[in-house]
Design a protein around this motif. Sequence first.
Motif: not given
Length: 443
Positions: A323-327
């Motif tokens: 959840d640190d960045e969009p995937v």
Amino acid sequence: MTEDDPSGAEAPDDREARLRELLTVRLAVPTDDRRSATAAGDAEADADADADADAVPDPAPERGPRPVSLATVLAVVVLLGLFATGAGLVYAGTRIIRSSTEGEVLSRESDPSAPGYEALVASTPTLVVIHDVDGLVEGITVLTLANPGGGGGGVVFVPTRVLSDMPIFELAPIEAAYDLGSPELEAEVVGDVLSTGMEEHVVVDAERWAGLVAPVAPLRIDNPDDLEVDGELRFPAGDLELEAEDVGPYLAARSEGESDLGRLFRHETFWNAWLDAVAEAGTPEAVPGELEVGIGRFVRELAAGAHVVETLPVRAARLRGFDDEPVFRPETDEVEDLVARLVPFPRSPRPGVRERVRVLNGTDDLGAAQRLAPELPPLGVEVSIVGNARSLDVESTTIAYVNPDHEDAARAIRDLLGVGEVLMDPRPGDVADITVTLGADHD
């Protein structure tokens, strides 16, 4: 990457040390109610999401060290063991196919008009450019030469946060294949995402970017956004002269809150400017490197003809533990269309992904097989052989497959042809899973 080894390959001890460092420094297990420490080993997909704002996790304002899930850590421990014992070579070994014999004649016949003549089909040249910053991947670019020797082709930017079901790592962003694996594994994973094998790969850091671009620098670009590096404005928006030593930092820079996907339009700006400058120079010296292989060959040929520069079609998704960045997930149909345009003759990224097809003329129309061959890869197959049947007086077209796993592909070929009998021929084939023999009933 060492000065003596431009490919970026590391000794086993160096690679093991780097992986241990990544595990020690970058491990971060979420502690909120979305994922407890006891559930941290579950890296399965939570759910696919539609490409709307609600489906995308809020991006972090700054790109820091990448969190690594516990499942990934355990996978890397297994990977270290595999490399230590040499068992990891088994996976790579299954990928080695006919690269040393492409274009060779398979039969004793050397006359293309003679019955029984067969020749291997050379696959479309492909190259994965891996942009490395401090041992982590910051960009993945796929180059293709749709018309080898004739100029032009494709430049495709693959977001590093695209999800793929990878060996060892299972479902994860493809950046893990490089950050916690190797350049070879990254190239294999990119091939899986595009459903076409990658023939070459190259690791490029800031120093090498500078060397590659230096002969045509500075590049004049229209920079869309102000970009800061280390807290200072380095690349102001607007007309910008990009010096050779600025290329690596420019490609790695991000605006605040910008996702991996969002920054790729600047990569398009750079590649268009670079290819234009190489074309304008018009000499082999415009790009350092060998003429027949590597990034030098690809950039020269791309600049010499019409080329497509675009980002891989993807949609937003969710993945528990990342959840640190969009995937993102690939848009399957659009990716298939893109590959069909830019890779006319793909090869299977690994055994079983694309059925290998032999196309044979069974009539005196000796150009029929060559005309049909480019129409087959969009069906999801690999054309491995083109030639002539043992008889050039065949009445009816046949599509013969080796085992039941290939029946669907055989029937798709029959639907494309509009004629032909689909049948099973269980005799094993070393170079083809399906054999199409064109008869007089084929226009």
